[in-house]
Design a protein around this motif. Sequence first.
Motif, PDB file in Angstrom:
ATOM      1  N   LEU A 139       0.821  -1.209   0.000  1.00  0.00           N
ATOM      2  CA  LEU A 139       0.000   0.000   0.000  1.00  0.00           C
ATOM      3  C   LEU A 139       0.859   1.265   0.000  1.00  0.00           C
ATOM      4  O   LEU A 139       0.545   2.239  -0.688  1.00  0.00           O
ATOM      5  N   VAL A 140       1.948   1.261   0.763  1.00  0.00           N
ATOM      6  CA  VAL A 140       2.841   2.428   0.781  1.00  0.00           C
ATOM      7  C   VAL A 140       3.483   2.621  -0.588  1.00  0.00           C
ATOM      8  O   VAL A 140       3.667   3.756  -1.056  1.00  0.00           O
ATOM      9  N   ASN A 192       1.900   7.667   6.157  1.00  0.00           N
ATOM     10  CA  ASN A 192       1.337   7.716   7.507  1.00  0.00           C
ATOM     11  C   ASN A 192      -0.158   7.416   7.489  1.00  0.00           C
ATOM     12  O   ASN A 192      -0.682   6.759   8.400  1.00  0.00           O
ATOM     13  N   ALA A 193      -0.846   7.869   6.451  1.00  0.00           N
ATOM     14  CA  ALA A 193      -2.274   7.567   6.316  1.00  0.00           C
ATOM     15  C   ALA A 193      -2.493   6.054   6.191  1.00  0.00           C
ATOM     16  O   ALA A 193      -3.422   5.495   6.779  1.00  0.00           O
ATOM     17  N   VAL A 194      -1.632   5.400   5.399  1.00  0.00           N
ATOM     18  CA  VAL A 194      -1.716   3.939   5.272  1.00  0.00           C
ATOM     19  C   VAL A 194      -1.522   3.295   6.642  1.00  0.00           C
ATOM     20  O   VAL A 194      -2.249   2.361   7.030  1.00  0.00           O
ATOM     21  N   ILE A 203      -7.924   4.100   0.313  1.00  0.00           N
ATOM     22  CA  ILE A 203      -6.984   3.000   0.542  1.00  0.00           C
ATOM     23  C   ILE A 203      -7.802   1.718   0.621  1.00  0.00           C
ATOM     24  O   ILE A 203      -8.754   1.634   1.412  1.00  0.00           O
ATOM     25  N   PHE A 204      -7.439   0.719  -0.177  1.00  0.00           N
ATOM     26  CA  PHE A 204      -8.285  -0.481  -0.229  1.00  0.00           C
ATOM     27  C   PHE A 204      -7.461  -1.728  -0.505  1.00  0.00           C
ATOM     28  O   PHE A 204      -6.344  -1.672  -1.026  1.00  0.00           O
ATOM     29  N   ILE A 216      -8.014  -2.342   7.651  1.00  0.00           N
ATOM     30  CA  ILE A 216      -8.071  -3.019   6.353  1.00  0.00           C
ATOM     31  C   ILE A 216      -7.615  -4.473   6.444  1.00  0.00           C
ATOM     32  O   ILE A 216      -8.236  -5.366   5.873  1.00  0.00           O
ATOM     33  N   TYR A 217      -6.559  -4.709   7.215  1.00  0.00           N
ATOM     34  CA  TYR A 217      -6.012  -6.068   7.281  1.00  0.00           C
ATOM     35  C   TYR A 217      -6.894  -6.973   8.129  1.00  0.00           C
ATOM     36  O   TYR A 217      -7.449  -6.566   9.151  1.00  0.00           O
ATOM     37  N   GLN A 218      -7.021  -8.200   7.689  1.00  0.00           N
ATOM     38  CA  GLN A 218      -7.727  -9.216   8.452  1.00  0.00           C
ATOM     39  C   GLN A 218      -6.954 -10.521   8.356  1.00  0.00           C
ATOM     40  O   GLN A 218      -6.653 -10.991   7.254  1.00  0.00           O
ATOM     41  N   ALA A 219      -6.613 -11.081   9.490  1.00  0.00           N
ATOM     42  CA  ALA A 219      -5.818 -12.306   9.519  1.00  0.00           C
ATOM     43  C   ALA A 219      -6.546 -13.447   8.806  1.00  0.00           C
ATOM     44  O   ALA A 219      -7.779 -13.578   8.900  1.00  0.00           O
ATOM     45  N   GLY A 220      -5.751 -14.232   8.076  1.00  0.00           N
ATOM     46  CA  GLY A 220      -6.314 -15.395   7.389  1.00  0.00           C
ATOM     47  C   GLY A 220      -6.828 -15.111   5.996  1.00  0.00           C
ATOM     48  O   GLY A 220      -7.204 -16.038   5.275  1.00  0.00           O
ATOM     49  N   ILE A 221      -6.847 -13.854   5.598  1.00  0.00           N
ATOM     50  CA  ILE A 221      -7.314 -13.492   4.254  1.00  0.00           C
ATOM     51  C   ILE A 221      -6.129 -13.531   3.288  1.00  0.00           C
ATOM     52  O   ILE A 221      -5.130 -12.841   3.505  1.00  0.00           O
TER      53      ILE A 221
END
Length: 418
Positions: A267-268, A322-324, A290-291, A331-336
């Motif tokens: 993302l950065v 810094n926004a990221v 940001i997606f 945004i992050y989810q474990a296991g995805i």
Amino acid sequence: MYALVDAVSFYASAEKVFDPSIRNKPVVVLTNNDGCICAVCPLARRLGIPKFIPYFQVKALLEKHSVVIRSSNYELYADLSERMMNVIGRFCDNQYIYSIDESFLYFDHYESCIKDWHEYGKQIRKAIWKETRLPVGVGFGDTATLSKAANHAAKKLSGFNGVAVINSKTSRDEILGRMNVDDIWGIGRKIAKRLRLEGISTAAQLAEQDAKHIRKQFSVVTERTVNELNGINCLSWDEVKSPKKEIFSTRSFGQRITTKDELRSALVTHAAIVGRKVRRQNSLIKKLMIFASSSPHDDLYYKQAIAYPFILATENTCEMANAVNQVIDTIYQAGIPFYRCGVGAIELTSKMFIQPDLFMPDHTNSNVMKCLDNINHRYGDSTLKLAAEGQHERWQMRRAFLSPQYTSQWRDIPKIQC
């Protein structure tokens, strides 16, 4: 008089510049991760190979005809594009680079200097071929839309051989009569479908319509197109050159990523690309999108997007990074297994007209960003970058058919044996 200079199948033509052994062979170029065909050279087009079709669907056809396959070599394309634009810029003092392979020229009060536009177009083509080995089409017209139409004729209609001029009713009727309505700049597929239901299937038929009636049936944009096709300037040069209102950088991964640090790094990196493009058009970002998502073909599709507003509009890549960092936990989810991510500047403002805040410190730091861009421009992208972008980009896209980066990597500089 306007002109549009456009490269012929730019990506495929660029692949042939430093590799003469494939200049007379059919060549196709693939999109990110070698997914779809995005460029087809004229020789490959004659074999019936379409654009924007998944590579695996035509793999057998490509092998049957010994078609040369290349992955997208963006570093090479960017360098050749800059060289081509520099050559084009010598032929007019008012140039606007519309895309990586298209450039508008506006000739104001050139009538006394240029007696034969067709011959001038041949000079432009000859100079570009001599200095870059890129084939181009050159179209001249009394309006920007007519120059686009002339460029289409120069490249795709028989009898023009790379140069076309629309400067009279005769030349206009001849070219527009041979063009489909959806070949016209500003006419998309949906509008073209509606026009065909009205019995309007060619560009010439669209030009014959009453502009005010078209406005009632469609929009003011389509009305402008009709007027432009009739030689009435509706798009001012400033409108043609208007900066983008949104800028995105997004890409699917070469292999799925599952860790937060890898997603943050990706993302950065996209934020840095957006920042560079924003500074290039002298804009500032007021809101950032940001997606990230998994593949829509996964059993459990996951997508998360967050709009991040800046208190003060910025062009600083550090503030974007810094926004990221601020939204990564959401945004992050474990296991995805993340398949795609991106960053978009969805609300832009001109740097010329920004109103500073007396009580808020300005962290834009334009001089630092200018220094960063100058170094990367001189020595190559990512010569300097943020530490958050990472060093080992396992998530980078797959490019199995990548050609050498002849102009941006020391190891790939062409070697000539005399």
